[in-house]
Design a protein around this motif. Structure first.
Motif, PDB file in Angstrom:
ATOM      1  N   ALA A  14      -9.968 -38.386 -60.329  1.00  0.00           N
ATOM      2  CA  ALA A  14      -9.718 -38.641 -58.901  1.00  0.00           C
ATOM      3  C   ALA A  14     -10.891 -39.362 -58.238  1.00  0.00           C
ATOM      4  CB  ALA A  14      -9.437 -37.320 -58.199  1.00  0.00           C
ATOM      5  N   GLU A  15     -12.101 -38.934 -58.601  1.00  0.00           N
ATOM      6  CA  GLU A  15     -13.298 -39.552 -58.009  1.00  0.00           C
ATOM      7  C   GLU A  15     -13.367 -41.055 -58.337  1.00  0.00           C
ATOM      8  OE1 GLU A  15     -17.488 -39.666 -59.786  1.00  0.00           O
ATOM      9  OE2 GLU A  15     -17.469 -37.798 -58.663  1.00  0.00           O
ATOM     10  N   ALA A  16     -13.012 -41.385 -59.575  1.00  0.00           N
ATOM     11  CA  ALA A  16     -13.040 -42.787 -59.999  1.00  0.00           C
ATOM     12  C   ALA A  16     -11.975 -43.591 -59.256  1.00  0.00           C
ATOM     13  CB  ALA A  16     -12.822 -42.879 -61.509  1.00  0.00           C
ATOM     14  N   ALA A  17     -10.766 -43.010 -59.140  1.00  0.00           N
ATOM     15  CA  ALA A  17      -9.684 -43.714 -58.438  1.00  0.00           C
ATOM     16  C   ALA A  17     -10.087 -43.982 -56.988  1.00  0.00           C
ATOM     17  CB  ALA A  17      -8.404 -42.888 -58.507  1.00  0.00           C
ATOM     18  N   ALA A  18     -10.740 -43.002 -56.352  1.00  0.00           N
ATOM     19  CA  ALA A  18     -11.163 -43.177 -54.961  1.00  0.00           C
ATOM     20  C   ALA A  18     -12.171 -44.321 -54.847  1.00  0.00           C
ATOM     21  CB  ALA A  18     -11.773 -41.876 -54.439  1.00  0.00           C
ATOM     22  N   ALA A  22     -11.901 -47.859 -52.779  1.00  0.00           N
ATOM     23  CA  ALA A  22     -12.919 -48.260 -51.800  1.00  0.00           C
ATOM     24  C   ALA A  22     -13.384 -49.694 -52.073  1.00  0.00           C
ATOM     25  CB  ALA A  22     -14.099 -47.295 -51.853  1.00  0.00           C
ATOM     26  N   GLU A  23     -13.584 -49.997 -53.353  1.00  0.00           N
ATOM     27  CA  GLU A  23     -14.039 -51.329 -53.765  1.00  0.00           C
ATOM     28  C   GLU A  23     -13.016 -52.394 -53.332  1.00  0.00           C
ATOM     29  OE1 GLU A  23     -17.134 -53.028 -55.018  1.00  0.00           O
ATOM     30  OE2 GLU A  23     -17.144 -50.947 -55.703  1.00  0.00           O
ATOM     31  N   LEU A  24     -11.737 -52.110 -53.583  1.00  0.00           N
ATOM     32  CA  LEU A  24     -10.676 -53.083 -53.271  1.00  0.00           C
ATOM     33  C   LEU A  24     -10.447 -53.172 -51.759  1.00  0.00           C
ATOM     34  CD1 LEU A  24      -8.226 -52.187 -56.199  1.00  0.00           C
ATOM     35  CD2 LEU A  24      -9.679 -54.224 -56.019  1.00  0.00           C
ATOM     36  N   GLU A  25     -10.590 -52.041 -51.075  1.00  0.00           N
ATOM     37  CA  GLU A  25     -10.404 -52.054 -49.610  1.00  0.00           C
ATOM     38  C   GLU A  25     -11.506 -52.866 -48.934  1.00  0.00           C
ATOM     39  OE1 GLU A  25      -9.951 -47.942 -48.438  1.00  0.00           O
ATOM     40  OE2 GLU A  25      -7.962 -47.872 -49.377  1.00  0.00           O
ATOM     41  N   THR A  26     -12.740 -52.705 -49.426  1.00  0.00           N
ATOM     42  CA  THR A  26     -13.852 -53.476 -48.850  1.00  0.00           C
ATOM     43  C   THR A  26     -13.588 -54.975 -48.989  1.00  0.00           C
ATOM     44  OG1 THR A  26     -15.313 -51.686 -49.498  1.00  0.00           O
ATOM     45  CG2 THR A  26     -16.383 -53.750 -48.926  1.00  0.00           C
ATOM     46  N   ALA A  27     -12.992 -55.358 -50.115  1.00  0.00           N
ATOM     47  CA  ALA A  27     -12.694 -56.781 -50.339  1.00  0.00           C
ATOM     48  C   ALA A  27     -11.400 -57.199 -49.632  1.00  0.00           C
ATOM     49  CB  ALA A  27     -12.591 -57.053 -51.841  1.00  0.00           C
ATOM     50  N   GLU A 278     -15.626 -38.165 -65.807  1.00  0.00           N
ATOM     51  CA  GLU A 278     -15.650 -38.748 -64.459  1.00  0.00           C
ATOM     52  C   GLU A 278     -16.556 -39.970 -64.429  1.00  0.00           C
ATOM     53  OE1 GLU A 278     -15.236 -34.884 -61.666  1.00  0.00           O
ATOM     54  OE2 GLU A 278     -16.913 -36.217 -61.195  1.00  0.00           O
ATOM     55  N   GLU A 279     -17.701 -39.820 -65.130  1.00  0.00           N
ATOM     56  CA  GLU A 279     -18.692 -40.907 -65.089  1.00  0.00           C
ATOM     57  C   GLU A 279     -18.150 -42.171 -65.748  1.00  0.00           C
ATOM     58  OE1 GLU A 279     -19.146 -37.808 -66.099  1.00  0.00           O
ATOM     59  OE2 GLU A 279     -21.047 -36.980 -65.380  1.00  0.00           O
ATOM     60  N   ALA A 280     -17.545 -42.000 -66.941  1.00  0.00           N
ATOM     61  CA  ALA A 280     -17.025 -43.170 -67.658  1.00  0.00           C
ATOM     62  C   ALA A 280     -15.891 -43.822 -66.879  1.00  0.00           C
ATOM     63  CB  ALA A 280     -16.537 -42.750 -69.052  1.00  0.00           C
ATOM     64  N   ASN A 281     -14.994 -42.994 -66.330  1.00  0.00           N
ATOM     65  CA  ASN A 281     -13.880 -43.525 -65.531  1.00  0.00           C
ATOM     66  C   ASN A 281     -14.409 -44.299 -64.333  1.00  0.00           C
ATOM     67  OD1 ASN A 281     -11.451 -40.758 -65.747  1.00  0.00           O
ATOM     68  ND2 ASN A 281     -12.193 -42.159 -67.292  1.00  0.00           N
ATOM     69  N   THR A 282     -15.424 -43.731 -63.688  1.00  0.00           N
ATOM     70  CA  THR A 282     -15.988 -44.367 -62.495  1.00  0.00           C
ATOM     71  C   THR A 282     -16.661 -45.687 -62.864  1.00  0.00           C
ATOM     72  OG1 THR A 282     -16.299 -42.210 -61.481  1.00  0.00           O
ATOM     73  CG2 THR A 282     -17.589 -44.017 -60.562  1.00  0.00           C
ATOM     74  N   ASN A 283     -17.506 -45.656 -63.888  1.00  0.00           N
ATOM     75  CA  ASN A 283     -18.211 -46.886 -64.273  1.00  0.00           C
ATOM     76  C   ASN A 283     -17.233 -47.992 -64.671  1.00  0.00           C
ATOM     77  OD1 ASN A 283     -20.599 -45.508 -63.914  1.00  0.00           O
ATOM     78  ND2 ASN A 283     -20.912 -45.083 -66.095  1.00  0.00           N
ATOM     79  N   ALA A 289     -12.699 -53.357 -61.032  1.00  0.00           N
ATOM     80  CA  ALA A 289     -12.384 -53.842 -59.679  1.00  0.00           C
ATOM     81  C   ALA A 289     -13.333 -54.979 -59.282  1.00  0.00           C
ATOM     82  CB  ALA A 289     -12.483 -52.684 -58.688  1.00  0.00           C
ATOM     83  N   LYS A 290     -14.609 -54.813 -59.562  1.00  0.00           N
ATOM     84  CA  LYS A 290     -15.607 -55.846 -59.206  1.00  0.00           C
ATOM     85  C   LYS A 290     -15.333 -57.147 -59.962  1.00  0.00           C
ATOM     86  CE  LYS A 290     -19.766 -53.029 -58.208  1.00  0.00           C
ATOM     87  NZ  LYS A 290     -19.951 -53.122 -56.793  1.00  0.00           N
ATOM     88  N   GLN A 291     -14.973 -57.013 -61.251  1.00  0.00           N
ATOM     89  CA  GLN A 291     -14.715 -58.219 -62.050  1.00  0.00           C
ATOM     90  C   GLN A 291     -13.511 -58.985 -61.489  1.00  0.00           C
ATOM     91  OE1 GLN A 291     -16.435 -56.021 -66.018  1.00  0.00           O
ATOM     92  NE2 GLN A 291     -14.704 -57.363 -66.406  1.00  0.00           N
ATOM     93  N   ILE A 292     -12.510 -58.252 -61.026  1.00  0.00           N
ATOM     94  CA  ILE A 292     -11.319 -58.903 -60.453  1.00  0.00           C
ATOM     95  C   ILE A 292     -11.696 -59.641 -59.170  1.00  0.00           C
ATOM     96  CG2 ILE A 292      -9.156 -58.370 -59.225  1.00  0.00           C
ATOM     97  CD1 ILE A 292      -8.610 -56.307 -61.497  1.00  0.00           C
ATOM     98  N   ILE A 293     -12.477 -58.978 -58.324  1.00  0.00           N
ATOM     99  CA  ILE A 293     -12.882 -59.596 -57.059  1.00  0.00           C
ATOM    100  C   ILE A 293     -13.714 -60.857 -57.331  1.00  0.00           C
ATOM    101  CG2 ILE A 293     -14.260 -59.248 -54.958  1.00  0.00           C
ATOM    102  CD1 ILE A 293     -13.395 -56.178 -55.257  1.00  0.00           C
ATOM    103  N   SER A 294     -14.646 -60.737 -58.272  1.00  0.00           N
ATOM    104  CA  SER A 294     -15.515 -61.859 -58.595  1.00  0.00           C
ATOM    105  C   SER A 294     -14.719 -63.024 -59.211  1.00  0.00           C
ATOM    106  CB  SER A 294     -16.588 -61.355 -59.553  1.00  0.00           C
ATOM    107  OG  SER A 294     -17.535 -62.308 -59.778  1.00  0.00           O
ATOM    108  N   PHE A 295     -13.671 -62.678 -59.951  1.00  0.00           N
ATOM    109  CA  PHE A 295     -12.803 -63.704 -60.553  1.00  0.00           C
ATOM    110  C   PHE A 295     -12.078 -64.495 -59.455  1.00  0.00           C
ATOM    111  CE2 PHE A 295      -8.407 -64.674 -61.872  1.00  0.00           C
ATOM    112  CZ  PHE A 295      -8.641 -65.589 -62.882  1.00  0.00           C
ATOM    113  N   PHE A 296     -11.492 -63.778 -58.499  1.00  0.00           N
ATOM    114  CA  PHE A 296     -10.741 -64.467 -57.446  1.00  0.00           C
ATOM    115  C   PHE A 296     -11.666 -65.182 -56.457  1.00  0.00           C
ATOM    116  CE2 PHE A 296      -7.234 -61.550 -58.703  1.00  0.00           C
ATOM    117  CZ  PHE A 296      -6.267 -62.524 -58.940  1.00  0.00           C
ATOM    118  N   GLU A 297     -12.802 -64.552 -56.148  1.00  0.00           N
ATOM    119  CA  GLU A 297     -13.682 -65.138 -55.118  1.00  0.00           C
ATOM    120  C   GLU A 297     -14.550 -66.267 -55.659  1.00  0.00           C
ATOM    121  OE1 GLU A 297     -13.049 -64.176 -52.086  1.00  0.00           O
ATOM    122  OE2 GLU A 297     -11.683 -62.687 -52.926  1.00  0.00           O
TER     123      GLU A 297
END
Ligand code: 3PG
Length: 306
Positions: A14-18, A22-27, A278-283, A289-297
């Motif tokens: 759940a922590e990773a999904a949240a 957040a990452e996608l909402e910020t973008a 939790e840590e692996a899921n989060t990382n 998410a960051k790679q997707i944003i960086s790909f589109f931007e």
């Protein structure tokens, strides 16, 4: 704004999904989650309007790609991408990426944990053996293997590795002894830990020719993919190699047969557990998410694998 589908048959913590949200909402990206689905038809429906897709071990085949006419990028939140049809993705003009290194620590800890669990007779109350002073050979020397090496050296094991794609100096620098032949892995190891991907070259490559070289009492540790081990040879190893033991993150298809005779010498996780922290899921999730944003931007294609 691009629409991202996070399709995970085995959901992120759940922590990773949240944090992915957040990452996608910020973008200011749109997103939806499809978790714990049991019908691949639901995946096909959900991906219909997605331009980006985050998956774990979820299968992305021709049918998924056909169902996703707007798709531009798939990021496998994790290391192995044998679950993605790369050829078909390229034909559909879809970029495929993984997130190397992000979940490695979790897998390395599981490998060590399973070694100890089996060396101690699955905590059955009888005397077991220790890892200290024993020889561990790593087959493959990527992110996970390097972490296993560090942990094993801390325990006091003598660590060796074989990887034709990594310079032996890299290993020597980390106090790991390089081996120059596949056969040497199996001749040398009291413990042999597999860290190779599943591909056409490696599937069923751990066969009797190699397993027959193991010393008596050796343990094979598989946190890679079950497909790299030839299961008939595995069964033979239990019968012919005195004290041979096998621990694996996901059972071989012939587990029931092995269990009938050798249940005390095999342990397999009920579901793939390597990256289940939790840590692996989060990382891995945040990286995806960051790679997707960086790909589109920015058109960034670092970590593209097709
Ligand atoms: C990987 O390749 O990253 C691991 O096998 C983890 O897979 P998972 O995301 O399905 O747990």
């Amino acid at each position: 704004m691009p629409k991202v589908l996070i399709a995970t048959e085995k959901p992120f913590a759940a922590e990773a999904a949240a944090k992915i949200k957040a990452e996608l909402e910020t973008a200011k990206y749109e997103y939806s989650f499809l978790e714990s689905y049991t019908d691949v038809g639901d995946f096909h429906k959900a991906v219909a309007d997605a331009e980006a897709l985050i998956i774990r071990s979820d299968k992305v085949d021709e049918a998924v790609l056909n169902a996703a006419p707007k798709l531009k990028i798939v990021v496998r939140a994790g290391a192995g991408y044998d679950n993605v049809d790369l050829k078909s993705a390229t034909a559909h003009d879809v970029v495929v990426m993984n997130t190397p290194g992000q979940n490695s620590n979790a897998v390395a800890e599981l490998a060590i944990g399973m070694m100890i669990y089996m060396a101690r007779g699955k905590f059955n109350g009888k005397s077991g053996t220790e890892l200290a002073g024993k020889k561990l050979v790593l087959y493959g020397y990527g992110y996970i293997a390097r972490l296993v090496a560090r942990m094993a050296r801390g325990i006091g094991m003598e660590v060796y590795a074989y990887d034709p794609y990594i310079a032996s100096e890299v290993m020597s620098k980390e106090q790991v002894k390089p081996l120059s032949k596949v056969e040497d892995i199996f001749k040398t190891g009291d413990f042999v830990s597999l860290h190779i991907p599943a591909n056409s070259e490696t599937k069923k490559s751990i066969n009797w020719d190699l397993l027959s070289l193991l010393p008596n009492g050796a343990m094979l540790i598989n946190t890679a993919r079950k497909e790299v081990v030839d299961e008939e040879s595995l069964l033979k190893a239990f019968g012919e190699k005195k004290g041979f033991r096998y621990v694996s993150d996901v059972a071989p298809d012939n587990l029931a047969t092995i269990n009938e005779l050798y249940a005390d010498r095999i342990y397999c996780t009920p579901k793939k557990m390597g990256a289940q922290t939790e840590e692996a899921n989060t990382n891995a999730g945040i990286a995806a998410a960051k790679q997707i944003i960086s790909f589109f931007e920015k058109g960034d294609k670092t970590f593209k694998v097709n």
